[in-house]
Design an enzyme around this catalytic site. Structure first.
Site, mmCIF file in Angstrom:
data_model
loop_
_atom_site.group_PDB
_atom_site.id
_atom_site.type_symbol
_atom_site.label_atom_id
_atom_site.label_comp_id
_atom_site.label_asym_id
_atom_site.label_seq_id
_atom_site.Cartn_x
_atom_site.Cartn_y
_atom_site.Cartn_z
ATOM 1 N N LEU A 55 48.970 58.780 38.798
ATOM 2 C CA LEU A 55 49.806 59.751 38.109
ATOM 3 C C LEU A 55 51.065 59.902 38.942
ATOM 4 O O LEU A 55 50.988 59.998 40.176
ATOM 5 C CB LEU A 55 49.111 61.118 37.975
ATOM 6 C CG LEU A 55 47.934 61.245 37.001
ATOM 7 C CD1 LEU A 55 47.400 62.675 37.018
ATOM 8 C CD2 LEU A 55 48.313 60.835 35.584
ATOM 9 N N ASP A 56 52.216 59.935 38.290
ATOM 10 C CA ASP A 56 53.461 60.150 39.015
ATOM 11 C C ASP A 56 53.403 61.471 39.780
ATOM 12 O O ASP A 56 52.658 62.383 39.406
ATOM 13 C CB ASP A 56 54.654 60.192 38.046
ATOM 14 C CG ASP A 56 54.953 58.833 37.427
ATOM 15 O OD1 ASP A 56 54.523 57.813 37.985
ATOM 16 O OD2 ASP A 56 55.634 58.816 36.382
ATOM 17 N N GLN A 57 54.221 61.577 40.800
ATOM 18 C CA GLN A 57 54.238 62.792 41.613
ATOM 19 C C GLN A 57 54.428 64.043 40.758
ATOM 20 O O GLN A 57 53.729 65.046 40.939
ATOM 21 C CB GLN A 57 55.351 62.707 42.661
ATOM 22 C CG GLN A 57 55.509 63.974 43.497
ATOM 23 C CD GLN A 57 56.483 63.808 44.637
ATOM 24 O OE1 GLN A 57 56.679 62.711 45.155
ATOM 25 N NE2 GLN A 57 57.112 64.899 45.044
ATOM 26 N N THR A 59 53.826 64.454 37.542
ATOM 27 C CA THR A 59 52.855 64.624 36.458
ATOM 28 C C THR A 59 51.648 65.429 36.928
ATOM 29 O O THR A 59 51.050 65.138 37.958
ATOM 30 C CB THR A 59 52.396 63.256 35.929
ATOM 31 O OG1 THR A 59 53.537 62.506 35.507
ATOM 32 C CG2 THR A 59 51.455 63.428 34.746
ATOM 33 N N ARG A 157 57.363 58.079 29.823
ATOM 34 C CA ARG A 157 58.728 58.501 30.151
ATOM 35 C C ARG A 157 59.768 57.612 29.472
ATOM 36 O O ARG A 157 60.731 58.112 28.882
ATOM 37 C CB ARG A 157 58.915 58.519 31.664
ATOM 38 C CG ARG A 157 58.033 59.538 32.352
ATOM 39 C CD ARG A 157 58.008 59.373 33.864
ATOM 40 N NE ARG A 157 59.304 59.678 34.464
ATOM 41 C CZ ARG A 157 59.536 59.561 35.765
ATOM 42 N NH1 ARG A 157 58.568 59.149 36.586
ATOM 43 N NH2 ARG A 157 60.728 59.851 36.255
#
Length: 218
Positions: A55-57, A59, A157
């Site tokens: 997971l992106d930072q 998110t 995104r």
């Protein structure tokens, strides 16, 4: 330090509600990361659990961790073989004319000295498919449910920008970064099927910063 919320737990799996802003790995510039907190999640097990996916930072939401190497291998294969159902909620910076649809835009990675690396929609890229549904509008923004079939880097995104025509609110790469202190994307639900065992099922409640913008879970 606020304890991490456990959404699902059994002998081989944990699902946590990852806070937005917490990176999985140690940042180059230093600072806290999930890697620093894995020992909190042992709960009597000798091994620390290991994240199965990314997971992106920014998110928030459902993150699956495996509690042993065999489970990690099986869960990783489930992600690769698309045996995982993922539900995300995102706030896009604008209104949408349509109520729902499917975005099928292949993605490719590019990089430049000025902007660093990012993903773009490209015919020769890797297949990426996202189903979406409009939930509600508030303050000129729209809450959207995303159900990705594939798991490409930054898929939701870039699909928001290239497929819907509007970026996620607060996104500094695919938008202008305004309107929110982080990219407004939340991993709201995760289901992983398992052979011979009940499925892993987890749901993460809508974060406070989504609610502060006037939205509720749909």
């Amino acid at each position: 330090m606020t304890p991490l919320t456990i959404l699902f737990e059994d002998g081989e799996a944990l699902v946590i509600d990852k806070p937005g802003g917490l990176p999985l790995d140690q940042p180059r510039a230093g600072g806290r990361s999930l890697e620093d907190r894995l020992e909190e999640l042992c709960f009597g097990f000798q091994r620390v659990p290991f994240p199965v996916h990314r997971l992106d930072q920014d998110t928030s939401g459902c993150l699956l961790l495996a509690r042993n190497p065999k489970a990690l291998k099986r869960f990783s294969a489930a992600f690769e073989n698309r045996q995982v159902e993922k539900r995300y909620l995102g706030i896009v910076a604008g209104a949408l004319q349509e109520e729902s649809g499917t975005i099928a835009l292949s993605l490719s990675k590019i990089s430049s000295a000025e902007k660093g690396w990012r993903m773009i929609a490209a015919k020769k890229g890797k297949e990426a498919v996202t189903h979406w549904r409009k939930i509600s509008e508030c303050g000129g923004n729209t809450l959207v449910e995303f159900r990705p079939e594939t798991g490409r880097t930054h898929q939701i995104r870039i699909h928001a920008l290239a497929g819907l025509g509007v970026p996620l609110l607060g996104d500094p790469i695919y938008g202008d970064g305004s309107g929110a202190p982080r990219t407004m994307l939340h991993a709201a639900g995760l289901t992983v099927t398992r052979e011979g065992k009940p499925s892993i099922e987890a749901m993460a409640p809508l974060p406070a910063d989504f609610r502060e913008l006037g939205f509720s879970d749909g």
